[in-house]
Scaffold this active site. Sequence first.
Site, short mmCIF file in Angstrom:
data_model
loop_
_atom_site.label_atom_id
_atom_site.label_comp_id
_atom_site.label_asym_id
_atom_site.label_seq_id
_atom_site.Cartn_x
_atom_site.Cartn_y
_atom_site.Cartn_z
N SER A 116 0.82 -1.28 0.04
CA SER A 116 -0.09 -0.20 -0.16
C SER A 116 0.64 1.17 -0.10
CB SER A 116 -0.97 -0.10 1.28
OG SER A 116 -0.32 0.09 2.37
N LYS B 79 -6.78 3.66 8.38
CA LYS B 79 -5.97 4.70 7.94
C LYS B 79 -6.43 6.22 7.75
CE LYS B 79 -3.48 1.39 4.81
NZ LYS B 79 -3.44 0.78 3.37
#
Length: 808
Positions: free
Chosen positions: A691, A734
């Site tokens: 990611s 996140k």
Amino acid sequence: MGWMKNIFGKAMPPVTGEPVPDRYPEILAVLPLKDAVLMPGAILPLLVSNPTSIALIKDFHARGELFLTAGMKKPKEAHLATWDNIYRVGCVAKIIKVADNDDGDVSIMVKGIKKAVLVEKLADEPALKARVSYAEEDLEPTREVHALAHSTTQTIDHLARLSYHNMDTILSNLAKIRDPITLLNTSSTTLPIPIEKKQQILEASTITEKYTILYHCLQEELDILEISSRITERAKGEINHAQREYYLRQQLKAIRKELGDGGDGDSEIEELSKEIEEKDLPEEVKKDVDRDIKRIARMQPGSAEYVTIRTYLDWILDLPWHEQSEDNLDIATVEQILNEDHFDLKRPKKRIMEFLSVKKLKGDLKGPILCFAGPPGVGKTSLGRSIARAMGRKFVRISVGGVRDEAEIRGHRRTYIGAMPGRIIAGMKNAGTLNPVFMLDEIDKLTHDIHGDPASALLEALDPEQNNHFTDHYLNVPYDLSQVFFITTANVVDNIPPALKDRMEIVEIEGYTQEDKLAIARNFLIPKEIEANGLTGRDITFLDEAVIHIIRHYTRESGVRNLEREIASVLRVIAANVARGACETCTIDRAFIEEALGPVRFMPEARERTRIPGIATGLAWTPFGGEILYIESAVVEGKDEMILTGQMGDVMKESARIALSLLKGMGQTIPPAKCLHIHVPAGAIPKDGPSAGITMVSSIYSLLTGRVVREDLAMTGEITLRGVVLPVGGIKEKVLAARRAGFTRIILPKLNAKDLTDIESDALKDLEFTFVDHIDEVLAFAFPTPPEPASLPPHLSDPQGAETKLRL
């Protein structure tokens, strides 16, 4: 007149015919006999101890007066020498001998003369007197009588050889009697057969009937004596030198075995059997338990196997087999209790409400198996306890983190010394009901080794189709777990074995926003810690700005565990001041927080750290929630094309190489004799995953172009060699991490736009999202201004003065 005692142990002369009067008196004194019945023609020795009775006896003897002897129905109530306590049929007798003993008692011999029946009671004092009648009896010996007399003699001879009541001499003398009538009357009077049988012999009207009763009695005594002899021999054979002190106990066990029962009702085995009967065990379980009961009934209580079986039976009795707590099906009340205990957590609360609603409508429903997954400190364990309270069920919690032995779950087999049931059965015993809320904490941290796989052992317990017959190795009988409400907790769902995860319904519990933490602190944590630190009733004001200051600068977590710890630290400082008498009221603001907790520990450093080229801010997911991830790039002297540091995993290293290859394809170059160094701070912490792909591209691009990434921007997304941005996971964690760190702009893959629906609208407030599907869009948003040649770093300038080319 219960003052006569029968005396055994003396050899008596054979009974001979005595002259009797032609006419017997109709009125006679009545002499009650305790534990004795006198037959016609027999002699019975008696002991008289009462002074009044002694005088009457001597008077009877002196005058040669006849009297009636009658047995007592209840010998234990000898003091009740009343008409109701004596038999109606007795024997007319006379005293033939009186002897004074040294101790003052008198020994007498009484001889029976004729059977008589009490007709009417006439007097009580000084002795019982009654009217009697006489009946003629058929006492003519026949061939059958002689045969019965012969069999009786043989039986008496057998009894003598077996030392029957130590009456060897008496029995030998009886065996020598040849007259059937004398043998009958003397044996019936002398031998210690039951009083009821002696009375039946006296009342019988024919000699055949009398002999039949006597023979059966003696035969029963002989059978008992032979069995007793065998038992004694068997018990002696079973006892070795080290067990002689258990001799009497072994005899008792052997007697019980011979009789085929479990002993008297007061014994331990009998009480245990009664408890098991009252427990109403399932048929399959009761069969095994009954077999063990029979086994320990034949064992010494001090033996090791006895203790093992007894411990097993105690476990069986302590487990709930039918006991259940009644569910609280008032949906509104349950919802109110859940909201009182926990803020937010809407998804797990909604699932509990659905379960209770279906149970209310259907009436019978198997317990669900839920898995609360989320970072530490978000309330997974405490939510399970709250669910139990709301439903009115018992709560059991066991931690399976680090468990590596299958026997911890399913128990050890009873063949091992010190064997015990597994944790599930032990938890059910502690709960005391069939339907507790059963929490298996930290299920993602199960391990396995050569002792087996505990995760596989949990498969049966957590499968609704199988757990109604869960079998623990120690119990070795099926146990019903279908009514148990199983809840497991985990930080990382991916660490749960697939087969085990397939049996559970995953309920995600994400981290809290700043607003959530403020509400939790205000409504739950601060009141709890005020009470815990003895400050209840004190004038203490905890300002919201102080709580927010703790959240931003003293904690960095998804949950509220550290927040609670810091609040407790602040309140302990106040408690110390109150104890010293320094203050009675207190207002907690930002300044007080810094005074109590010291300098701030976390600063919003994103703007400072991204104000130079070569740095970009990414977003990472961890088991403890989302985190900020800085990617730093630099060009250094070296022959290698790329240096990677910061404990990157293989996937993350591949993302770095893909990022460099992609930028080279876009026309970016590294000067000769130089190499690219990429570092991810917090080098002690391992990092991996794809990611950070677009973040690495942005960091390298910033370095090579000398342009600075937006200081309020964070990003996440996987990159490919063609520049395509792929979706990633952990979006909610996140986003919350970016919000905590003070970022207002976030770049996400376009395919992750749907994941924002799982985030509360309050958490998205003041955040700007840019959704991309190609690296061109990432760079266009991250670097809004066109490149300026003057801004390029000197060490990256073209040594020939050529312009750096950029192709997007």
